[in-house]
Scaffold this motif. Structure first.
Motif, PDB file in Angstrom:
ATOM      1  N   GLU A 192     -73.168   5.453  34.585  1.00 35.53           N
ATOM      2  CA  GLU A 192     -72.129   4.962  35.496  1.00 35.53           C
ATOM      3  C   GLU A 192     -70.823   4.728  34.744  1.00 35.53           C
ATOM      4  O   GLU A 192     -69.836   4.277  35.326  1.00 35.53           O
ATOM      5  N   LEU A 193     -70.827   5.029  33.445  1.00 36.34           N
ATOM      6  CA  LEU A 193     -69.602   4.797  32.662  1.00 36.34           C
ATOM      7  C   LEU A 193     -68.479   5.706  33.156  1.00 36.34           C
ATOM      8  O   LEU A 193     -68.727   6.866  33.518  1.00 36.34           O
ATOM      9  N   PRO A 194     -67.247   5.217  33.171  1.00 35.37           N
ATOM     10  CA  PRO A 194     -66.141   6.067  33.627  1.00 35.37           C
ATOM     11  C   PRO A 194     -65.851   7.172  32.613  1.00 35.37           C
ATOM     12  O   PRO A 194     -66.151   7.027  31.424  1.00 35.37           O
ATOM     13  N   ILE A 195     -65.240   8.227  33.101  1.00 35.82           N
ATOM     14  CA  ILE A 195     -64.955   9.388  32.249  1.00 35.82           C
ATOM     15  C   ILE A 195     -64.073   8.984  31.052  1.00 35.82           C
ATOM     16  O   ILE A 195     -64.218   9.528  29.965  1.00 35.82           O
ATOM     17  N   SER A 196     -63.208   8.016  31.268  1.00 31.18           N
ATOM     18  CA  SER A 196     -62.319   7.589  30.179  1.00 31.18           C
ATOM     19  C   SER A 196     -63.112   7.012  29.000  1.00 31.18           C
ATOM     20  O   SER A 196     -62.681   7.065  27.861  1.00 31.18           O
ATOM     21  N   LYS A 197     -64.287   6.445  29.307  1.00 34.33           N
ATOM     22  CA  LYS A 197     -65.135   5.888  28.231  1.00 34.33           C
ATOM     23  C   LYS A 197     -66.046   6.965  27.630  1.00 34.33           C
ATOM     24  O   LYS A 197     -66.481   6.861  26.486  1.00 34.33           O
ATOM     25  N   LEU A 198     -66.357   7.967  28.449  1.00 29.50           N
ATOM     26  CA  LEU A 198     -67.313   8.988  27.991  1.00 29.50           C
ATOM     27  C   LEU A 198     -66.656  10.068  27.152  1.00 29.50           C
ATOM     28  O   LEU A 198     -67.265  10.627  26.240  1.00 29.50           O
ATOM     29  N   ARG A 199     -65.408  10.391  27.476  1.00 25.92           N
ATOM     30  CA  ARG A 199     -64.745  11.531  26.837  1.00 25.92           C
ATOM     31  C   ARG A 199     -64.500  11.254  25.340  1.00 25.92           C
ATOM     32  O   ARG A 199     -64.583  10.122  24.884  1.00 25.92           O
ATOM     33  N   GLY A 200     -64.235  12.349  24.625  1.00 26.87           N
ATOM     34  CA  GLY A 200     -63.863  12.179  23.215  1.00 26.87           C
ATOM     35  C   GLY A 200     -65.046  12.223  22.269  1.00 26.87           C
ATOM     36  O   GLY A 200     -64.871  12.201  21.060  1.00 26.87           O
ATOM     37  N   LYS A 201     -66.246  12.279  22.819  1.00 23.21           N
ATOM     38  CA  LYS A 201     -67.410  12.441  21.927  1.00 23.21           C
ATOM     39  C   LYS A 201     -68.512  13.209  22.667  1.00 23.21           C
ATOM     40  O   LYS A 201     -68.546  13.233  23.898  1.00 23.21           O
ATOM     41  N   PHE A 202     -69.391  13.781  21.859  1.00 19.21           N
ATOM     42  CA  PHE A 202     -70.489  14.542  22.451  1.00 19.21           C
ATOM     43  C   PHE A 202     -71.599  13.610  22.910  1.00 19.21           C
ATOM     44  O   PHE A 202     -71.873  12.589  22.293  1.00 19.21           O
ATOM     45  N   HIS A 203     -72.240  14.022  24.005  1.00 21.51           N
ATOM     46  CA  HIS A 203     -73.422  13.337  24.523  1.00 21.51           C
ATOM     47  C   HIS A 203     -74.532  14.378  24.593  1.00 21.51           C
ATOM     48  O   HIS A 203     -74.272  15.564  24.392  1.00 21.51           O
TER      49      HIS A 203
END
Ligand code: URA
Length: 254
Positions: A205-216
């Motif tokens: 449920e994390l927002p895209i702004s928190k998810l972006r910038g790294k690989f998952h």
């Protein structure tokens, strides 16, 4: 006597720096920075590209590891046939065309969007409207690839009316087909474009702004969540973040 090797190294290094700079500038400026409503697919644009260097390998289609030695292309065709004239959710009633996906069945990179907009619904192809032009620019001007080198698809395959967000039951009905597409293609990297793609793939449920910038991780495949091109049409200042994400993706691919 001058050290020729040293001089040559300097020339190569400065040329490399220049090329990287050029590419950054192309992405920062070359992608249309028009402000717009940002809704999915407004104002259709052609997406044929001209300059970039093709990087697709032209080996025969991959069959290794595929059931019964079938190619990825054949397996995707079978999947498309299985979906048929889909009425598994309510979007089936309002769509014009089901938008399955497009590109290289052996792609190393898959872009996953949210769902078709008006242009995509009319054409039956993902990302062909304004947001699509921006995605095409990222692929061609930024990554120096062709649209035909990558694979592009969406979480939901039919247009949500008036470009509303896809609803949970619609995502649930369609998700198995996205999972199968990714299982067949087996890319090295997935770029999740926007919240819905990231949420669906990463179950977060994390927002895209928190998810972006790294690989998952998605089933052993690297996922880079980044801002959706429609968001970039409304917030062009976020293009630099997307470019940072895309550079990480390129480093992973090459
Ligand atoms: N936006 C998406 O998420 N997908 C498309 O195919 C077009 C616009």
């Amino acid at each position: 006597m001058k050290d020729v090797h040293k001089e040559l190294k300097e020339v190569v290094s400065s040329l490399k720096g220049h090329l990287i700079y050029q590419r950054d500038i192309l992405l920062a400026e070359g992608i249309p920075a028009k402000e717009g409503s940002g809704v999915r697919g407004q104002g259709s644009v052609g997406h044929k590209v001209h300059t970039p260097k093709p990087t697709t390998d032209h080996r025969p289609p991959t069959t290794i590891g595929s059931p019964k030695g079938k190619s990825h292309k054949e397996l995707l065709e079978e999947l498309r046939a299985e979906i048929g004239d889909c009425q598994r959710c309510k979007l089936g009633k309002t769509r014009t065309n089901l938008v399955f996906g497009v590109g290289n069945p052996d792609a190393k990179i898959v872009f996953v969007g949210e769902g078709p907009g008006r242009d995509e619904d009319l054409k039956g192809e993902p990302f062909v409207g304004r947001a699509g032009q921006l995605l095409t620019d990222i692929i061609t001007k930024g990554m120096r690839l062709l649209r035909e080198d990558v694979y592009i698809c969406n979480v939901v395959k039919c247009r949500p009316p008036e470009n509303r967000n896809p609803e949970p039951d619609e995502i649930e009905s369609c998700e198995p087909f996205l999972i199968k597409q990714l299982e067949i293609i087996k890319p090295k990297v997935i770029v999740a474009l926007g919240t819905f793609a990231a949420k669906t793939l990463l179950k977060t449920e994390l927002p895209i702004s928190k998810l972006r910038g790294k690989f998952h991780d998605y089933k052993g495949i690297k996922v880079m969540p980044t801002f959706h091109p429609s968001y970039l049409l409304r917030n062009p200042e976020a293009k630099k973040d997307v470019w940072e994400d895309i550079k990480m993706v390129m480093a992973e691919l090459w």
